[in-house]
Motif scaffolding. Structure first.
Motif, PDB file in Angstrom:
ATOM      1  N   LEU A 183       0.884  -1.225   0.100  1.00 62.48           N
ATOM      2  CA  LEU A 183       0.021  -0.152  -0.144  1.00 62.48           C
ATOM      3  C   LEU A 183       0.613   1.238  -0.036  1.00 62.48           C
ATOM      4  CD1 LEU A 183      -1.251   0.478   3.647  1.00 62.48           C
ATOM      5  CD2 LEU A 183       0.198  -1.497   3.056  1.00 62.48           C
ATOM      6  N   GLY A 184       0.149   2.763   0.160  1.00 62.01           N
ATOM      7  CA  GLY A 184       0.878   3.570   0.001  1.00 62.01           C
ATOM      8  C   GLY A 184       0.437   4.553   1.059  1.00 62.01           C
ATOM      9  N   CYS A 185       1.320   5.496   1.354  1.00 64.17           N
ATOM     10  CA  CYS A 185       1.006   6.312   2.560  1.00 64.17           C
ATOM     11  C   CYS A 185       1.287   8.142   2.254  1.00 64.17           C
ATOM     12  CB  CYS A 185       1.647   6.120   3.868  1.00 64.17           C
ATOM     13  SG  CYS A 185       1.472   6.963   5.374  1.00 64.17           S
ATOM     14  N   TRP A 186       0.675   8.809   2.836  1.00 68.27           N
ATOM     15  CA  TRP A 186       0.834  10.306   2.503  1.00 68.27           C
ATOM     16  C   TRP A 186       0.873  10.912   3.939  1.00 68.27           C
ATOM     17  CZ3 TRP A 186      -3.841   9.300  -0.433  1.00 68.27           C
ATOM     18  CH2 TRP A 186      -3.574   8.919  -1.811  1.00 68.27           C
ATOM     19  N   LYS A 242      -1.325  13.610  10.178  1.00 67.33           N
ATOM     20  CA  LYS A 242      -2.237  12.344   9.934  1.00 67.33           C
ATOM     21  C   LYS A 242      -1.217  11.638   9.105  1.00 67.33           C
ATOM     22  CE  LYS A 242      -6.847  14.142  10.494  1.00 67.33           C
ATOM     23  NZ  LYS A 242      -6.514  15.796  11.022  1.00 67.33           N
ATOM     24  N   LEU A 243      -1.470  10.199   9.185  1.00 68.22           N
ATOM     25  CA  LEU A 243      -0.880   9.304   8.397  1.00 68.22           C
ATOM     26  C   LEU A 243      -2.247   8.874   7.248  1.00 68.22           C
ATOM     27  CD1 LEU A 243       1.214   6.929  10.340  1.00 68.22           C
ATOM     28  CD2 LEU A 243       1.898   9.225   9.263  1.00 68.22           C
ATOM     29  N   ILE A 244      -2.111   8.972   6.258  1.00 68.29           N
ATOM     30  CA  ILE A 244      -3.224   8.562   5.101  1.00 68.29           C
ATOM     31  C   ILE A 244      -2.802   7.667   4.226  1.00 68.29           C
ATOM     32  CG2 ILE A 244      -4.805   9.515   3.338  1.00 68.29           C
ATOM     33  CD1 ILE A 244      -3.862  12.282   4.686  1.00 68.29           C
ATOM     34  N   PHE A 245      -3.591   6.301   4.528  1.00 67.13           N
ATOM     35  CA  PHE A 245      -2.955   5.108   3.688  1.00 67.13           C
ATOM     36  C   PHE A 245      -4.128   4.961   2.434  1.00 67.13           C
ATOM     37  CE2 PHE A 245      -1.580   4.457   7.938  1.00 67.13           C
ATOM     38  CZ  PHE A 245      -0.370   4.133   7.831  1.00 67.13           C
ATOM     39  N   PHE A 246      -3.528   4.352   1.543  1.00 72.84           N
ATOM     40  CA  PHE A 246      -4.352   4.399   0.147  1.00 72.84           C
ATOM     41  C   PHE A 246      -3.717   3.004  -0.581  1.00 72.84           C
ATOM     42  CE2 PHE A 246      -4.251   4.404  -4.409  1.00 72.84           C
ATOM     43  CZ  PHE A 246      -5.695   4.567  -4.708  1.00 72.84           C
ATOM     44  N   GLY A 247      -4.806   2.117  -0.917  1.00 76.54           N
ATOM     45  CA  GLY A 247      -4.707   1.070  -1.875  1.00 76.54           C
ATOM     46  C   GLY A 247      -4.122  -0.087  -1.073  1.00 76.54           C
ATOM     47  N   GLY A 248      -3.713  -0.980  -1.932  1.00 80.23           N
ATOM     48  CA  GLY A 248      -2.988  -2.262  -1.381  1.00 80.23           C
ATOM     49  C   GLY A 248      -3.521  -3.697  -1.987  1.00 80.23           C
ATOM     50  N   TYR A 249      -2.860  -4.741  -1.481  1.00 74.66           N
ATOM     51  CA  TYR A 249      -3.302  -5.814  -1.914  1.00 74.66           C
ATOM     52  C   TYR A 249      -3.346  -7.016  -0.651  1.00 74.66           C
ATOM     53  CZ  TYR A 249      -3.202 -10.719  -4.435  1.00 74.66           C
ATOM     54  OH  TYR A 249      -3.321 -12.007  -4.920  1.00 74.66           O
ATOM     55  N   GLY A 250      -4.701  -7.214  -0.284  1.00 71.44           N
ATOM     56  CA  GLY A 250      -4.993  -8.243   0.925  1.00 71.44           C
ATOM     57  C   GLY A 250      -6.343  -8.967   0.923  1.00 71.44           C
ATOM     58  N   TYR A 251      -6.630  -9.089   2.208  1.00 67.94           N
ATOM     59  CA  TYR A 251      -7.928  -9.883   2.349  1.00 67.94           C
ATOM     60  C   TYR A 251      -9.189  -8.887   2.304  1.00 67.94           C
ATOM     61  CZ  TYR A 251      -4.619 -13.083   4.396  1.00 67.94           C
ATOM     62  OH  TYR A 251      -3.541 -13.900   4.805  1.00 67.94           O
ATOM     63  N   LEU A 252     -10.379  -9.474   2.038  1.00 66.62           N
ATOM     64  CA  LEU A 252     -11.428  -8.919   2.002  1.00 66.62           C
ATOM     65  C   LEU A 252     -11.771  -8.185   3.416  1.00 66.62           C
ATOM     66  CD1 LEU A 252     -14.286  -8.030   0.369  1.00 66.62           C
ATOM     67  CD2 LEU A 252     -15.233 -10.272   1.445  1.00 66.62           C
ATOM     68  N   PRO A 253     -12.253  -7.027   3.456  1.00 68.26           N
ATOM     69  CA  PRO A 253     -12.395  -6.511   4.745  1.00 68.26           C
ATOM     70  C   PRO A 253     -13.504  -6.987   5.511  1.00 68.26           C
ATOM     71  CG  PRO A 253     -12.033  -4.622   3.279  1.00 68.26           C
ATOM     72  CD  PRO A 253     -12.329  -6.020   2.327  1.00 68.26           C
TER      73      PRO A 253
END
Length: 358
Positions: free
Chosen positions: A99-102, A107-118
């Motif tokens: 995933l990515g982060c700004w 604040k840490l703002i995370f975007f996207g990624g590959y993983g399990y269904l929430p």
């Protein structure tokens, strides 16, 4: 920490080690950590804010995690101790990696990624990877979720975004300029994309930056995107849809919405899944990564070489110091006239034979 690919097996690097690199001396220092040491992982997202390293997510031997850890890099007792943050309120991101982060307004703002269904309700899109049903008890997929963590209250939130968001993706690259969080490329299904979006971190509105046709980098994942000024981003390396490692570099001008190729001396050194950061001298420092096809059934060509890209002209102080070092035989007798901090800088470089750039 990246994983080696050796046939069908993953090999993770030691989880309790932190390495620091001194740009003045050109030397590495290993420090062992204690406390709630995270498991050995790959694809985690790490960011440093006010000398504290925050680590989220990743993939370990038992699958994906959404664990969140802190490491104070300037402890009062000189011991580096990990702390697992367990008291966050709100709904955290799902377990994932790549995933990515700004970072914006504490604040840490995370975007996207590959993983399990929430398990819980998440705003945005999640799409399963069809191939993950074949070799996993828990199939995985891509998402375009946005989660923010307030570092003052340690509260997770899911902002309501506006506009047309990017498609779900992983192994993309994120960078922050002002109140804009930029994201370029990444993998979605069988494609590695070359689209560029930004999220206004005040209004939470998505915008796509569409440059002139036939003008820009090819699609890629596992690349780096680094802000080098208030108007420029630096893109390096990555991995194409055709599974080719890349060594090209690009400069993106925000105000002109324009990509330009960046000529450099490392064109024979492709990198993917590396890390990059910028220093105050307008240099981008790239470390680690893989130089060949990480997905092939062969030994991954991981690198411990540091690549330095001079993206902007060096400061007058830096140029003078390099001249002082270059002509040390003539000038060494006058070095004591330098201010203490400049003398220490020169002494470190000369003592370690680190005269790169001089």
């Amino acid at each position: 920490q990246n994983a080696h690919v050796l046939g069908f097996y993953d090999f993770y690097l030691p989880k309790n080690e932190v390495w620091t690199y001194n740009m003045e001396t050109g030397k590495w220092k290993r420090e062992n950590t204690a406390g709630d040491v995270p498991p050995s992982m790959s694809g985690s997202c790490a960011v440093c804010v006010d000398h504290v390293l925050y680590l989220f997510g990743g993939h370990h031997a038992r699958g994906n995690t959404n664990g969140f850890y802190m490491l104070n890099l300037r402890p009062t007792d000189k011991e580096l101790r990990w702390e697992k943050v367990k008291q966050c309120s709100g709904t955290p991101p799902s377990s994932k990696d790549k995933l990515g982060c700004w970072v914006y307004k504490n604040k840490l703002i995370f975007f996207g990624g590959y993983g399990y269904l929430p398990h819980d309700t998440h705003r945005g899109t999640f799409e399963f990877d069809d191939t993950s049903f074949l070799n996993s008890t828990f199939p995985r997929g891509w998402n375009n979720h946005v989660h923010a963590l307030d570092l003052e209250t340690f509260t997770w939130s899911q902002p309501i975004t506006k506009g047309n968001p990017p498609s779900p993706r992983a192994a993309h690259a994120c960078a922050t300029i002002g109140n804009r969080g930029y994201v370029f490329g990444g993998r979605y299904r069988d494609s590695r994309m070359n689209d560029l979006y930004y999220l206004n971190l005040d209004t939470w509105k998505w915008s796509e930056m569409i440059p002139p046709p036939h003008n820009g980098p090819v699609g890629r994942s596992w690349h780096s995107l680094t802000p080098v000024s208030t108007d420029y981003l630096f893109l390096f390396g990555g991995f194409t849809t055709d599974k080719q490692p890349l060594s090209d570099a690009w400069i993106y001008c925000v105000s002109k919405n324009e990509w330009k190729t960046f000529e450099h001396k490392h064109s024979d050194k492709p990198r993917l899944w590396h890390t990059a950061c910028a220093n105050e001298e307008g240099e981008v420092i790239v470390f680690g990564g893989c130089a060949n096809n990480l997905l092939a059934y062969q030994r991954a060509a991981h690198s411990n070489e540091i690549l330095i890209f001079s993206v902007q002209p060096k400061s007058l102080v830096r140029l003078c110091l390099e001249a002082v070092i270059c002509f040390k035989e003539m000038l060494a007798s006058s070095w004591d006239c330098l201010p203490k901090h400049l003398l220490r800088n020169v002494s470190q470089r000369v003592g370690s034979n680190n005269t790169s750039g001089s």
